[in-house]
Scaffold this motif. Structure first.
Motif, short mmCIF file in Angstrom:
data_model
loop_
_atom_site.label_atom_id
_atom_site.label_comp_id
_atom_site.label_asym_id
_atom_site.label_seq_id
_atom_site.Cartn_x
_atom_site.Cartn_y
_atom_site.Cartn_z
N PHE A 1 -12.72 -10.10 18.65
CA PHE A 1 -11.77 -11.17 18.46
C PHE A 1 -11.26 -11.13 17.02
CE2 PHE A 1 -15.86 -12.93 17.30
CZ PHE A 1 -15.60 -13.71 16.19
N ALA A 2 -10.06 -11.62 16.83
CA ALA A 2 -9.47 -11.63 15.50
C ALA A 2 -10.04 -12.79 14.70
CB ALA A 2 -7.96 -11.75 15.60
N LEU A 3 -10.62 -12.47 13.56
CA LEU A 3 -11.23 -13.50 12.72
C LEU A 3 -10.20 -14.15 11.80
CD1 LEU A 3 -13.93 -14.83 12.02
CD2 LEU A 3 -14.20 -13.12 10.23
N ILE A 4 -9.38 -13.32 11.16
CA ILE A 4 -8.34 -13.85 10.28
C ILE A 4 -7.04 -13.10 10.53
CG2 ILE A 4 -9.91 -14.60 8.45
CD1 ILE A 4 -9.21 -12.07 6.92
N GLU A 5 -5.94 -13.73 10.08
CA GLU A 5 -4.63 -13.11 10.20
C GLU A 5 -3.93 -13.25 8.86
OE1 GLU A 5 -0.60 -13.63 12.78
OE2 GLU A 5 -2.51 -13.95 13.78
N ILE A 6 -3.51 -12.10 8.30
CA ILE A 6 -2.82 -12.08 7.01
C ILE A 6 -1.52 -11.31 7.19
CG2 ILE A 6 -2.94 -11.34 4.60
CD1 ILE A 6 -6.00 -11.50 4.82
N SER A 7 -0.42 -11.93 6.83
CA SER A 7 0.91 -11.32 6.90
C SER A 7 1.22 -10.75 8.28
CB SER A 7 1.05 -10.22 5.84
OG SER A 7 0.88 -10.75 4.56
N GLY A 8 0.82 -11.45 9.31
CA GLY A 8 1.13 -11.02 10.67
C GLY A 8 0.18 -9.98 11.23
N MET A 9 -0.80 -9.55 10.45
CA MET A 9 -1.78 -8.58 10.93
C MET A 9 -3.11 -9.28 11.14
SD MET A 9 -1.01 -5.16 8.72
CE MET A 9 -2.30 -4.31 9.59
N SER A 10 -3.68 -9.07 12.32
CA SER A 10 -4.98 -9.69 12.61
C SER A 10 -6.10 -8.70 12.30
CB SER A 10 -5.04 -10.13 14.07
OG SER A 10 -4.89 -9.02 14.92
N TYR A 11 -7.19 -9.23 11.76
CA TYR A 11 -8.34 -8.42 11.41
C TYR A 11 -9.52 -8.84 12.27
CZ TYR A 11 -5.54 -7.07 7.44
OH TYR A 11 -4.54 -6.57 6.66
#
Length: 189
Positions: free
Chosen positions: A1-11
């Motif tokens: 699952f995506a933990l954070i999203e920065i500038s439209g990219m999920s990590y």
């Protein structure tokens, strides 16, 4: 699952977990080698094993323990990376050459060098993948046009992103020419 999203990219959470665990392992190894008696014995055993043996340390046992610890770290790396790149008997063929480049560019015997070399190589490869320029653009800038049917066009039309897998090896060649010991390598190692 995506933990954070920065500038439209999920990590993904697993990628961040691998990053955090890798940083913690690096810091722990660096502190052990740089700040403890055990690290001093390991480094001394590498440079002058006869003297360390004369001081009462069992040098073959030190080397065996370091090898065993390294095997444990390799196993942990395989477990962490296995979910992402797949586990197979030939994993070493995939990862071995880039590890060699990192060690040589950073300098043999330098943990700090390996850290900086891996960051530099990672940034260079990421930048190379994102560039869609080729030599034809450079020739056109200077007023020369390469014929599309010429043999030279086969080479000049290659983009930087297509050549990104060889970027670490180009860096390796440049570092070996400019500084044969690597970025942080010591002369006597």
């Amino acid at each position: 699952f995506a933990l954070i999203e920065i500038s439209g990219m999920s990590y993904p959470a697993y990628s961040l977990f691998r990053l955090l665990l890798s940083v913690l392992i690096f810091v722990a190894i660096y502190r052990v080698l740089a700040k403890t008696k055990t690290g001093l014995i390991i480094k001394a055993s590498l440079t002058n094993s006869e003297m360390v043996s004369a001081l009462g340390h069992n040098v073959p046992r030190v080397f065996s323990n370091v090898f065993g610890f390294g095997c444990g770290l390799a196993g942990l790396a395989g477990v962490l990376a296995g979910n992402v790149i797949g586990t197979e008997p030939s994993m070493a063929l995939l990862l071995g050459p880039i590890v060699f480049v990192v060690v040589v560019v950073g300098g043999l015997g330098s943990i700090k060098g390996a850290l900086f070399a891996s960051i530099i190589i990672g940034l260079m490869q990421t930048l190379a993948v994102s560039l869609e320029v080729n030599l034809n653009h450079l020739f056109q800038y200077f007023g020369h046009n390469i014929d599309v049917n010429s043999t030279l066009n086969h080479f000049t039309s290659l983009t930087v992103s297509q050549l990104s897998p060889i970027v670490p090896y180009i860096l390796l060649i440049i570092v070996l020419i400019a500084r044969p010991r690597g970025l942080f390598g010591k002369r006597d190692v």
